[in-house]
Write a protein that holds these residues in place. Structure first.
Motif, mmCIF file in Angstrom:
data_model
loop_
_atom_site.group_PDB
_atom_site.id
_atom_site.type_symbol
_atom_site.label_atom_id
_atom_site.label_comp_id
_atom_site.label_asym_id
_atom_site.label_seq_id
_atom_site.Cartn_x
_atom_site.Cartn_y
_atom_site.Cartn_z
ATOM 1 N N LEU A 208 10.420 1.528 -6.984
ATOM 2 C CA LEU A 208 9.409 2.253 -6.215
ATOM 3 C C LEU A 208 8.017 1.735 -6.551
ATOM 4 O O LEU A 208 7.185 1.504 -5.657
ATOM 5 C CB LEU A 208 9.508 3.748 -6.509
ATOM 6 N N ARG A 209 7.754 1.534 -7.832
ATOM 7 C CA ARG A 209 6.459 1.009 -8.240
ATOM 8 C C ARG A 209 6.236 -0.382 -7.661
ATOM 9 O O ARG A 209 5.147 -0.708 -7.188
ATOM 10 C CB ARG A 209 6.390 0.957 -9.769
ATOM 11 N N TRP A 210 7.263 -1.207 -7.684
ATOM 12 C CA TRP A 210 7.162 -2.587 -7.209
ATOM 13 C C TRP A 210 6.854 -2.610 -5.709
ATOM 14 O O TRP A 210 5.923 -3.297 -5.269
ATOM 15 C CB TRP A 210 8.470 -3.312 -7.500
ATOM 16 N N GLU A 211 7.613 -1.870 -4.928
ATOM 17 C CA GLU A 211 7.450 -1.933 -3.473
ATOM 18 C C GLU A 211 6.134 -1.290 -3.037
ATOM 19 O O GLU A 211 5.449 -1.812 -2.148
ATOM 20 C CB GLU A 211 8.651 -1.298 -2.784
ATOM 21 N N LEU A 212 5.776 -0.165 -3.644
ATOM 22 C CA LEU A 212 4.485 0.436 -3.312
ATOM 23 C C LEU A 212 3.338 -0.453 -3.774
ATOM 24 O O LEU A 212 2.278 -0.489 -3.132
ATOM 25 C CB LEU A 212 4.363 1.815 -3.956
ATOM 26 N N GLY A 213 3.544 -1.192 -4.863
ATOM 27 C CA GLY A 213 2.520 -2.112 -5.345
ATOM 28 C C GLY A 213 2.168 -3.158 -4.311
ATOM 29 O O GLY A 213 1.003 -3.554 -4.174
ATOM 30 N N PHE A 214 3.160 -3.611 -3.556
ATOM 31 C CA PHE A 214 2.899 -4.592 -2.499
ATOM 32 C C PHE A 214 1.979 -3.995 -1.435
ATOM 33 O O PHE A 214 0.994 -4.622 -1.020
ATOM 34 C CB PHE A 214 4.210 -5.051 -1.868
ATOM 35 N N TYR A 215 2.280 -2.789 -1.006
ATOM 36 C CA TYR A 215 1.465 -2.177 0.054
ATOM 37 C C TYR A 215 0.065 -1.824 -0.441
ATOM 38 O O TYR A 215 -0.913 -1.947 0.312
ATOM 39 C CB TYR A 215 2.182 -0.944 0.603
ATOM 40 N N ILE B 296 1.700 8.489 -5.540
ATOM 41 C CA ILE B 296 3.132 8.209 -5.708
ATOM 42 C C ILE B 296 3.324 7.003 -6.621
ATOM 43 O O ILE B 296 4.183 6.989 -7.516
ATOM 44 C CB ILE B 296 3.802 7.974 -4.345
ATOM 45 N N TYR B 297 2.507 5.979 -6.399
ATOM 46 C CA TYR B 297 2.568 4.770 -7.230
ATOM 47 C C TYR B 297 2.268 5.106 -8.694
ATOM 48 O O TYR B 297 2.945 4.607 -9.607
ATOM 49 C CB TYR B 297 1.572 3.743 -6.700
ATOM 50 N N ASP B 298 1.266 5.947 -8.921
ATOM 51 C CA ASP B 298 0.901 6.315 -10.293
ATOM 52 C C ASP B 298 2.032 7.072 -10.981
ATOM 53 O O ASP B 298 2.268 6.893 -12.182
ATOM 54 C CB ASP B 298 -0.378 7.164 -10.280
ATOM 55 N N VAL B 299 2.728 7.939 -10.235
ATOM 56 C CA VAL B 299 3.861 8.665 -10.811
ATOM 57 C C VAL B 299 4.948 7.679 -11.235
ATOM 58 O O VAL B 299 5.507 7.779 -12.341
ATOM 59 C CB VAL B 299 4.423 9.691 -9.802
#
Length: 505
Positions: A260-267, A84-87
């Protein structure tokens, strides 16, 4: 559309609201850079995310638990979260603009803006479909409210028929049949209320058979540049509103993917940190956050994460019960782990309030509105002010940011002056802070300070001492106990020189 992986109701503002000097002090004192770089694993974007999120303390225990659940889901479904992050990363920011704008080509022509915005939306809609399909396949594996609501939102708001309808609109927005507009005469016989209309769809056979002419028409000569420009400007007035609308839609979708990229990046950064600690057999747990009042602090096996990342050796943990304590005073032998414990408290509190795990077997603490540090520093290299003046200046900067729900960690504060003066300054500052509701953890070698505080027998004060065995060996654990009149400097002398000062060797 909202991402809402960091907060169940809105997208939080991750910009720092404390002065950069204070942020820098906390980072240096708690050695947070080791955490940041482990989370980033060489990725500059993840490094930026880690720095932004970790120090923005959440004060709502419910939101902290919400983040913990998303993080647990990320650890259990690392592969799909990475996908999901890559997308999201594939269409974020500059990469997308370079694909569409061909190196940053800009124009004020509404028709050109419309064409570019349509192309952006087409790309994003295709990626949105890919994202929706990915979350649809993984939805049954998600357990956290955050990731479940993300997959539900995508399924409900962008079904296939909606995406198909958007595709039809985008095809029309490319104006394949030209521009059909209407206008009225306004003041001074100027055109007004230019309105864009959808040209009727006709087959090629219908166009050949249609010989009717409604109204008047004219043709502009191919060499009439001025006439062509005038007609383009006229069409632009009708296209302008549509171009603005499509551009705003493109910006909204870009913001969604960027967020989305930012928030998933944290996790994913947290996952990098978790796996690094797991390889070193460092215990971790999800802490239990409690409301600001009353004071709560209880831990088992609490370790300094910075030290755990700096060494491959086993690091000792501490078990502390400081429930109901507004002040914790830590004293004892040199090199006994006092400063290490203080850093473990600060980093664990920050990590808990970011929604992360902590390096402990169990950890419970009440949330604080801010975590601040005042550690001993080397003398100012520029020699513009003395050590005591520097300490007072840093404390003054911190006090301006404190509120009654804050936490302050002091390490050898005001030890740069003599025993009595340093004790008096520290005592007055600590008393004022504790009286205002601030939770204070204090490491000190000032015996007069520790002794006078201990002599009060205040039930809200906790006194801990670095454990020292009879032969001088440090266990690097803290035990309950009041201050002693010696810091056992001879132990250090013996360790270095193999004998005790005064033995005559």
């Amino acid at each position: 559309m909202r991402v809402r992986l960091l907060h169940p109701e809105h997208d939080p503002d991750l910009r720092s609201h404390t002065p950069w000097q204070v942020d820098a002090l906390i980072t240096d004192d708690l050695e947070l850079n080791r955490i940041y770089h482990t989370m980033a694993a060489g990725d500059t974007f993840l490094l930026e995310v880690a720095k932004a999120v970790l120090t923005q303390s959440v004060t709502d225990p419910g939101v902290i638990t919400y983040r913990q659940q998303v993080l647990a889901d990320t650890l259990a479904n690392r592969t799909v979260v990475q996908q999901i992050y890559d997308v999201a990363s594939g269409v974020d920011g500059i990469e997308l603009r370079h694909k569409v704008f061909l190196g940053g080509l800009k124009s004020k022509d509404p028709a050109a803006i419309l064409r570019r915005s349509v192309r952006i939306v087409e790309l994003l809609i295709g990626t949105l479909r890919e994202l929706r399909n990915l979350t649809d396949r993984a939805a049954s594996r998600f357990r956290s409210p955050g990731l479940r609501q993300l997959s539900t939102m995508l399924a409900q708001q962008i079904p296939d028929d909606y995406l198909s309808l958007i595709g039809d609109y985008l095809s029309e927005f490319q104006l394949p049949r030209g521009v059909l507009l209407s206008s009225q005469l306004g003041a001074g016989n100027n055109g007004d209320q230019h309105t864009l209309h959808q040209p009727p769809k006709r087959t090629w056979l219908g166009r050949l058979a249609d010989t009717s002419r409604d109204g008047y028409e004219f043709t502009i000569d191919a060499d009439d540049v001025a006439g062509g420009d005038a007609l383009s400007r006229l069409a632009g007035r009708a296209i302008n509103d549509l171009a603005n609308t499509v551009t705003q839609s493109a910006e909204h979708l870009q913001h969604f993917f960027s967020r989305l990229r930012w928030e998933l990046g944290f996790y994913l950064g947290c996952a990098n940190l978790y796996h690094t600690l797991a390889k070193r057999n460092v215990p971790t747990c999800f802490p239990v956050p409690t409301p600001t009042d009353p004071h709560r602090f209880r831990c088992s096996g609490l370790r300094d994460i910075g030290l755990c990342l700096a060494t491959k050796k086993a690091v000792s943990g501490n078990a502390i019960d400081a429930d109901g304590k507004a002040l914790a005073v830590i004293t004892g032998a040199n090199g006994g782990g006092k400063s290490t414990f203080l850093r473990s408290v600060g980093s664990a509190q920050l990590m808990m309030q970011a929604g992360m795990f902590v390096t402990a077997e169990a950890f419970t603490a009440n949330v604080r509105a801010g975590i601040f540090t005042h550690f001993r520093r080397e003398e100012d290299a520029t020699l513009t002010r003395g050590k005591l003046e520097d300490e007072l200046a840093r404390m003054d900067t911190i006090v301006d940011q404190l509120n009654p729900a804050s936490m302050l960690l002091c390490n050898e504060s005001f030890a740069s002056t003599n025993e009595l003066e340093g004790s008096q300054i520290a005592r007055e500052i600590i008393d004022a802070m504790v009286d205002s509701g601030i939770k204070v953890f204090l490491v000190t070698h000032l015996y007069d300070l520790g002794h006078t505080l201990h002599a009060r027998h205040d039930s809200t004060h906790l006194f801990l001492r670095a454990e020292r065995q009879p032969d001088g060996v440090r266990t690097f654990r803290l035990v309950p106990g009041g201050p002693e009149s010696t810091s056992y400097g001879q132990d250090s002398f013996r360790q270095i020189f193999g004998t005790t000062a005064g033995d005559g060797a």
